[in-house]
Design a protein around this motif. Structure first.
Motif, PDB file in Angstrom:
ATOM      1  N   UNK A  44      22.240  72.572  19.473  1.00 26.98           N
ATOM      2  CA  UNK A  44      22.842  73.872  19.780  1.00 26.98           C
ATOM      3  C   UNK A  44      24.342  73.708  20.012  1.00 26.98           C
ATOM      4  N   UNK A  45      24.727  72.685  20.741  1.00 31.50           N
ATOM      5  CA  UNK A  45      26.149  72.434  20.984  1.00 31.50           C
ATOM      6  C   UNK A  45      26.881  72.125  19.685  1.00 31.50           C
ATOM      7  N   UNK A  46      26.237  71.374  18.822  1.00 23.85           N
ATOM      8  CA  UNK A  46      26.840  71.028  17.541  1.00 23.85           C
ATOM      9  C   UNK A  46      27.057  72.272  16.685  1.00 23.85           C
ATOM     10  N   UNK A  47      26.053  73.123  16.612  1.00 24.08           N
ATOM     11  CA  UNK A  47      26.163  74.345  15.810  1.00 24.08           C
ATOM     12  C   UNK A  47      27.219  75.276  16.398  1.00 24.08           C
ATOM     13  N   UNK A  48      27.215  75.446  17.708  1.00 23.04           N
ATOM     14  CA  UNK A  48      28.209  76.320  18.331  1.00 23.04           C
ATOM     15  C   UNK A  48      29.621  75.766  18.155  1.00 23.04           C
ATOM     16  N   UNK A  49      29.756  74.459  18.180  1.00 23.23           N
ATOM     17  CA  UNK A  49      31.063  73.851  17.946  1.00 23.23           C
ATOM     18  C   UNK A  49      31.554  74.077  16.529  1.00 23.23           C
ATOM     19  N   UNK A  50      30.636  74.061  15.575  1.00 23.67           N
ATOM     20  CA  UNK A  50      31.022  74.286  14.181  1.00 23.67           C
ATOM     21  C   UNK A  50      31.359  75.754  13.933  1.00 23.67           C
ATOM     22  N   UNK A  51      30.693  76.652  14.632  1.00 20.00           N
ATOM     23  CA  UNK A  51      30.949  78.084  14.458  1.00 20.00           C
ATOM     24  C   UNK A  51      32.333  78.450  14.993  1.00 20.00           C
ATOM     25  N   UNK A  52      32.729  77.846  16.083  1.00 18.27           N
ATOM     26  CA  UNK A  52      34.010  78.180  16.709  1.00 18.27           C
ATOM     27  C   UNK A  52      35.204  77.706  15.895  1.00 18.27           C
ATOM     28  N   UNK A  53      35.028  76.783  15.004  1.00 17.63           N
ATOM     29  CA  UNK A  53      36.163  76.267  14.222  1.00 17.63           C
ATOM     30  C   UNK A  53      36.512  77.154  13.098  1.00 17.63           C
TER      31      UNK A  53
END
Length: 53
Positions: A44-53
């Motif tokens: 979840x953290x990985x996906x949210x980090x990719x979305x924010x970029x």
């Protein structure tokens, strides 16, 4: 959380060596649950980090 998973895994291995099957099974189950929880939170953290970029 991954640290707790490893700790419970070590407890399970030690308990199994000394013949405490019930304790070993319980500790192994807790380690497995914590590991899967860690994986979910990581993904979840990985996906949210990719979305924010």
């Amino acid at each position: 959380m991954l640290r707790y998973s490893v700790i419970f895994l070590i407890i399970a291995i030690i308990a199994a060596v000394f013949g405490f099957g019930g304790i070993a099974a319980g500790a192994a189950e807790i380690a497995k649950i914590l590991f899967y929880l860690f994986l979910v939170i990581f993904l979840v953290s990985l996906v949210l980090g990719m979305i924010r970029r």
